[in-house]
Scaffold this motif. Structure first.
Motif, mmCIF file in Angstrom:
data_model
loop_
_atom_site.group_PDB
_atom_site.id
_atom_site.type_symbol
_atom_site.label_atom_id
_atom_site.label_comp_id
_atom_site.label_asym_id
_atom_site.label_seq_id
_atom_site.Cartn_x
_atom_site.Cartn_y
_atom_site.Cartn_z
ATOM 1 N N VAL A 133 0.844 -1.201 0.000
ATOM 2 C CA VAL A 133 0.000 0.000 0.000
ATOM 3 C C VAL A 133 0.883 1.257 0.000
ATOM 4 C CG1 VAL A 133 -1.680 1.321 1.331
ATOM 5 C CG2 VAL A 133 -1.939 -1.157 1.109
ATOM 6 N N VAL A 134 1.898 1.259 0.880
ATOM 7 C CA VAL A 134 2.827 2.402 0.938
ATOM 8 C C VAL A 134 3.460 2.618 -0.437
ATOM 9 C CG1 VAL A 134 5.013 3.200 1.920
ATOM 10 C CG2 VAL A 134 3.298 2.122 3.399
ATOM 11 N N SER A 135 3.901 1.502 -1.047
ATOM 12 C CA SER A 135 4.554 1.588 -2.348
ATOM 13 C C SER A 135 3.604 2.210 -3.383
ATOM 14 C CB SER A 135 4.962 0.182 -2.782
ATOM 15 O OG SER A 135 5.301 0.163 -4.124
ATOM 16 N N GLY A 136 2.333 1.801 -3.336
ATOM 17 C CA GLY A 136 1.350 2.335 -4.286
ATOM 18 C C GLY A 136 1.135 3.830 -4.095
ATOM 19 N N VAL A 137 1.041 4.253 -2.824
ATOM 20 C CA VAL A 137 0.838 5.672 -2.522
ATOM 21 C C VAL A 137 2.017 6.487 -3.049
ATOM 22 C CG1 VAL A 137 0.686 7.351 -0.658
ATOM 23 C CG2 VAL A 137 -0.650 5.222 -0.522
ATOM 24 N N LEU A 138 3.243 6.008 -2.783
ATOM 25 C CA LEU A 138 4.448 6.717 -3.246
ATOM 26 C C LEU A 138 4.495 6.770 -4.781
ATOM 27 C CD1 LEU A 138 7.056 5.205 -0.751
ATOM 28 C CD2 LEU A 138 6.321 7.579 -0.831
ATOM 29 N N LEU A 139 4.069 5.677 -5.407
ATOM 30 C CA LEU A 139 4.082 5.609 -6.870
ATOM 31 C C LEU A 139 3.214 6.722 -7.453
ATOM 32 C CD1 LEU A 139 4.984 3.723 -9.261
ATOM 33 C CD2 LEU A 139 2.777 2.625 -9.046
ATOM 34 N N VAL A 140 1.980 6.834 -6.912
ATOM 35 C CA VAL A 140 1.047 7.855 -7.402
ATOM 36 C C VAL A 140 1.578 9.258 -7.060
ATOM 37 C CG1 VAL A 140 -1.293 8.765 -7.185
ATOM 38 C CG2 VAL A 140 -0.909 6.285 -7.233
ATOM 39 N N ALA A 141 2.129 9.394 -5.828
ATOM 40 C CA ALA A 141 2.673 10.695 -5.407
ATOM 41 C C ALA A 141 3.766 11.155 -6.367
ATOM 42 C CB ALA A 141 3.219 10.589 -3.987
ATOM 43 N N GLY A 142 4.651 10.263 -6.722
ATOM 44 C CA GLY A 142 5.751 10.601 -7.634
ATOM 45 C C GLY A 142 5.214 11.077 -8.976
ATOM 46 N N TRP A 143 4.187 10.353 -9.445
ATOM 47 C CA TRP A 143 3.615 10.693 -10.758
ATOM 48 C C TRP A 143 2.961 12.082 -10.696
ATOM 49 C CZ3 TRP A 143 -1.697 11.066 -12.301
ATOM 50 C CH2 TRP A 143 -1.900 11.100 -13.688
ATOM 51 N N LEU A 144 2.212 12.367 -9.588
ATOM 52 C CA LEU A 144 1.568 13.677 -9.432
ATOM 53 C C LEU A 144 2.619 14.782 -9.360
ATOM 54 C CD1 LEU A 144 -1.241 12.755 -6.852
ATOM 55 C CD2 LEU A 144 -1.556 13.323 -9.271
ATOM 56 N N LEU A 145 3.697 14.525 -8.586
ATOM 57 C CA LEU A 145 4.751 15.536 -8.445
ATOM 58 C C LEU A 145 5.359 15.855 -9.805
ATOM 59 C CD1 LEU A 145 6.559 14.311 -5.177
ATOM 60 C CD2 LEU A 145 5.252 16.420 -5.457
ATOM 61 N N GLU A 146 5.591 14.829 -10.592
ATOM 62 C CA GLU A 146 6.238 15.053 -11.888
ATOM 63 C C GLU A 146 5.298 15.813 -12.834
ATOM 64 O OE1 GLU A 146 8.490 12.180 -15.066
ATOM 65 O OE2 GLU A 146 6.324 11.931 -14.776
ATOM 66 N N ARG A 147 3.995 15.434 -12.796
ATOM 67 C CA ARG A 147 3.033 16.011 -13.714
ATOM 68 C C ARG A 147 2.698 17.462 -13.382
ATOM 69 N NH1 ARG A 147 -0.426 12.987 -17.007
ATOM 70 N NH2 ARG A 147 1.002 12.274 -18.587
ATOM 71 N N PHE A 148 2.368 17.686 -12.072
ATOM 72 C CA PHE A 148 1.702 18.953 -11.739
ATOM 73 C C PHE A 148 2.549 19.932 -10.928
ATOM 74 C CE2 PHE A 148 -1.647 15.689 -12.143
ATOM 75 C CZ PHE A 148 -2.271 16.193 -13.279
ATOM 76 N N THR A 149 3.832 19.661 -10.738
ATOM 77 C CA THR A 149 4.634 20.660 -10.000
ATOM 78 C C THR A 149 5.880 20.970 -10.804
ATOM 79 O OG1 THR A 149 5.880 18.960 -8.816
ATOM 80 C CG2 THR A 149 3.878 19.746 -7.744
#
Length: 892
Positions: A265-281
């Motif tokens: 679960v932690v890995s999944g959350v980090l995966l999505v977080a990384g993708w959001l950071l790359e896309r929207f910041t």
């Protein structure tokens, strides 16, 4: 050596009856007992009790036979059937002798480890040219090719048995629970690690049931050394307790299994977080990369740990392939793909564990039906005692509504018990003093006092749980195929993944793309789904069968049962109830019914034969006085003689009076009764014929319906094998709807009949396990009925119907067919998806992320497909109403 000779084995003095039970597992805690005893030729544990009228008699062992001694520790070895030696020509021509593997090396199931030692020892014998394992008769045999001019078959037999005893004495096997296995690859790590120890012949792990079986040389290595080595590899071993499918430490794989899901679960959350950071910041690229690196570390925590272990062993497995693929992607800057790969791999594993746990728990739930404490009568008090401390012979009190704590015999009280836990039958069965009760069953009505006959670790329930938990280790052809494939595929794929990018680069593909395609290939080709495809199906099917009151002893028997196209039935106790009743009394002219029945009863009261009991009961019911007889002489298979007063009385079939004139009206009456399917007895007193008695066994309700159901499900031939006379057998076969009846047969003839049927296809033999042991052993699949009450049935058969109910047979057959179909579907799914993905990866048609999704998806699909089998329940079979008495009464 003819088959007749093989069956006549009587146990000599000191027979201990507890040599290597083992269904792929031997719990001998190195006490060294239980292996020493080797039986003479063809001991088939069903000793020929030859029953004149097709009735089984109590079986008597030679002096000193010690059926049930307590070893003072919790394990109780179970005797396993041993088949008579065969003498078939060798495969390539030439002469060969076949010995049952279980008889030669108790507890051995395959051709590695201990078998190789036996092979080497036998090949050193003069006149022996080759030794190998043969399975064409449906069971494992040691096939010894020899030169008849140098050594005779009987010399070879003696030498082989002596050698087998020496090998079994020195080379032993031991079973443990393994704690801490996170994946199927851990199994290979343990097998490889332990296999390198000096003195270990073979180590094999059944991942689904968490068992490890080690074959070792007791002169070179101790069990402590094996446990220490496993500990060094990071796995705790624990000797299993009888009757528990899971280890004491509730699946204590350390923190492993508990941490698996949270980490994913932690890995999944980090995966999505990384993708959001790359896309929207607008953050520098390093930030999402670090987040993905963390995601890889958490998602792949167990995979990375496992692959480090296997690399230390210089071995490549699925986890290593995944980790290499993820790291390869990361090095090339595809951090998201790498993290996604390990996240999905971790998630797949975590879900697969949950699923396998479900199957294991459904087995454990069978054992959970046992109460932990028993109410024991000690002196005037009733005290609560843990079941493990209750001794044989003590009395336990069972209140209405309680579960019976231990197996035993009712001494006081009457009640009815619901035995669903053992037989799968939910309708309560009435019980009276002298009847057997089993632990885990529920007392519905009255208070009972039960004398304990088996310790808690030996109860029928404990043995069912053990057999079910160990069933996965008896691997069938599909399972063995999947394992072999998986072991060869992994290293080949790894080599392919190293060669493939080199070829691509030489062909002018950019380096980055070449390596990414190699990574996709690695993912596509790793045989994850293949590894778990059959164990999940076997475990689920065996658990579902046990819940429905059918005990299947191994994956191999599921596959064999599915192939069956002919079924042989024993008559007495299987198709019929097994209790004959007197239906006809036909006195001769000038003789009263009272004189005929009274004289017969006087003599028959001296015999314990079921037919004799029927005569005595009929006389008692009619209030006929029977004077006491004396000087009984039983004429085997013909009848009995005795004295009543001074007169000699003969009671038996016509064969008893061979060579003597029998009045025409008597023989006509015999013919008439036998035409009607009755077993006849002629009574003669002091040379004067008094008349004829006719008895018949009653058909089992539902037998006809079961036979029709089997025919509808595609069984081509149904045959009855009976010890009774041919007319009776034919009459019953016709009523039940069987294709043919063979009678009268001795137990040895039943073996011959089964083997003969076996030449045309796969045969299942159904018997009540008492006098059918040799025939059950000779069939491809032996099915015993009423296993709850009969130890012989539990030991000899491959499939046991726990209740005394034939309607479970179509259920067992259907389940086996479904399980085999699921195994084949799983092989097709896993190989098909891998095949498609490999082609797509080679031609660059797929991205890593797609390959990962499909690859993990196929693993979960295969497990889910296997778990479907858990849901199968026996249909309540509504039998057409049938007459209880199987014969038309003849006026008399």
């Amino acid at each position: 050596m003819g088959p007749a000779k093989a069956e006549k084995h009587v146990h000599g003095p000191g027979c201990k009856h507890d040599h290597g039970h083992d269904h792929g597992h031997d719990h001998a805690h190195d006490h060294g007992h239980g292996e020493k005893h080797v039986h003479g030729p063809g001991c088939s544990h069903g000793h020929d009790h030859d029953h004149g009228h097709g009735h089984a008699h109590a079986h008597e062992h030679g002096p000193g036979c010690d059926h049930d001694h307590d070893h003072g520790h919790h394990h109780h070895p179970k005797p396993k059937r041993i088949r008579p030696p065969g003498h078939r020509p060798a495969e390539g021509g030439g002469v060969a002798l076949q010995l049952d593997l279980e008889g030669a090396l108790p507890g051995e199931t395959d051709d590695v480890g201990r078998f190789q030692k036996l092979e080497a020892a036998l090949e050193a014998h003069r006149g022996v040219t080759e030794v190998h394992l043969r399975r064409d008769a449906g069971h494992a045999e040691v096939c010894i090719h020899y030169k008849p001019e140098v050594v005779s078959a009987s010399q070879l037999l003696t030498a082989a048995q002596r050698t087998g005893a020496e090998v079994a004495e020195r080379y032993k096997n031991q079973t443990w629970f393994v704690r801490g296995m996170e994946s199927g690859d851990a199994a290979t790590t343990i097998e490889t690690g332990l296999g390198k120890l000096k003195g270990v012949l073979s180590a094999s792990v059944a991942y689904a049931s968490e068992r490890l079986v080690v074959e070792y040389d007791s002169e070179e290595i101790t069990l402590k050394d094996v446990e220490a080595k496993a500990k060094a590899l990071g796995y705790a071993l624990e000797v299993p307790m009888q009757g528990h499918a899971c280890s004491h430490h509730a699946h204590g794989g350390g923190l492993g299994p508990k941490l698996e899901m949270p980490l994913v679960v932690v890995s999944g959350v980090l995966l999505v977080a990384g993708w959001l950071l790359e896309r929207f910041t607008q953050l520098p690229a390093l930030v999402p990369t670090l987040v993905w690196a963390l995601s890889m570390a958490t998602g792949g925590f167990f995979a990375i740990r496992g692959s480090v272990k296997s690399l230390f062993q210089l071995r490549i497995d699925i986890e290593t392939m995944m980790v290499v693929a993820a790291l390869g992607a990361a090095v090339l800057g595809a951090w998201f793909e790498g993290a996604f790969l390990l996240f999905l791999f971790g998630a797949g594993h975590a879900l697969e564990h949950r699923a396998m746990d479900r199957a294991r728990r459904s087995i454990e739930s069978l054992g959970a039906l046992r109460p932990e404490v028993a109410r024991v009568r000690r002196g005037g008090d009733v005290v609560e005692v843990p079941v493990g401390e209750v001794q044989r012979g003590e009395r336990i009190v069972v209140r209405p509504g309680d579960r019976v704590a231990l197996d035993g015999i009712i001494r006081e009280g009457r009640s009815s018990l619901e035995q669903a836990a053992i037989t799968g039958e939910s309708i309560p069965v009435p019980k009276k003093p002298g009847d057997e009760v089993f632990s885990g069953t529920i007392n519905c009505e009255g208070m009972l006092e039960v004398e304990v006959t088996r310790l808690s670790s030996e109860s029928v329930l404990a043995r069912v749980v053990d057999m079910v938990a160990e069933a996965e280790a008896q691997k069938g052809p599909n399972q063995r195929f999947a394992q072999r494939l998986e072991r060869t595929v992994a290293p080949l794929v790894m080599i392919g993944a190293l060669v493939f990018p080199v070829v691509l680069i030489l062909l002018g593909t950019p380096v980055k793309e070449a390596i990414l395609r190699a990574v996709a290939l690695l993912v596509a080709a790793s045989p994850c789904a293949l590894a778990i495809s059959t164990p999940s199906a076997v475990l689920s099917a065996v658990a579902a069968a046990a819940r429905g009151g059918v005990l299947v002893k191994g994956g191999i028997y599921l596959e064999l049962l599915a192939k069956v196209n002919a079924i042989a039935f024993d008559k007495t106790g299987t198709l019929t109830v097994g209790r004959p009743k007197l239906l006809t009394t036909a006195p001769a002219e000038g003789v009263s019914r009272e004189e005929l029945l009274g004289t017969a009863a006087s003599v028959e009261a001296l015999s314990a034969h079921p037919l004799a009991k029927a005569v005595v009961e009929a006389a008692a019911e009619g209030g006929i006085h029977a004077p006491a007889g004396s000087d009984l002489e039983a004429i085997h298979g013909k009848g009995i003689r005795a004295k009543v007063g001074d007169a000699q009385v003969d009671v038996g079939n016509l064969a008893l009076f061979e060579g003597q004139p029998v009045p025409a009206d008597i023989s006509a009456q015999v013919d008439r009764l036998e035409e009607a399917g009755q077993t006849t007895m002629v009574v003669r007193k002091a040379g004067r014929y008094l008349g004829v008695l006719g008895m018949a066994d009653t058909l089992r309700p539902g037998a006809r319906h079961v036979v029709h159901t089997l025919k509808d499900s595609g069984i081509e031939r149904t045959v009855m094998l009976s010890g009774d006379n041919a007319r009776v057998a034919k009459s019953i076969a016709a009523q039940v709807g069987l294709d043919e009846a063979r009678a009268p047969l001795m137990p040895a003839d039943k073996v011959t009949a089964v083997r003969e049927m076996g030449r045309k296809g796969s045969v299942a033999m159904v018997g009540d396990g008492v006098n059918d042991a040799p025939a059950l052993a000779a069939a491809a699949v032996g099915v015993a009925m009423g296993g709850a009450g009969s130890d012989a049935a539990l030991e000899t058969a491959d499939v046991v119907l726990m209740s005394d109910d034939l309607s479970r047979l179509p259920f067992a057959l259907g389940l086996a067919r479904q399980a085999t179909a699921v195994m084949q579907q799983n092989l097709v799914i896993s190989l098909g998806i891998s095949g498609i993905l490999i082609i797509a990866a080679v031609f660059g048609l797929t991205q890593i992320s797609h390959a990962v999704v499909l690859h993990e998806g196929s693993t979960l699909l295969v497990v889910a497909n296997g778990l479907r089998l858990l849901a199968i329940r026996p249909q309540a079979m509504k039998a057409a109403p049938e007459p209880t008495v199987s014969v038309k009464p003849v006026a008399g």
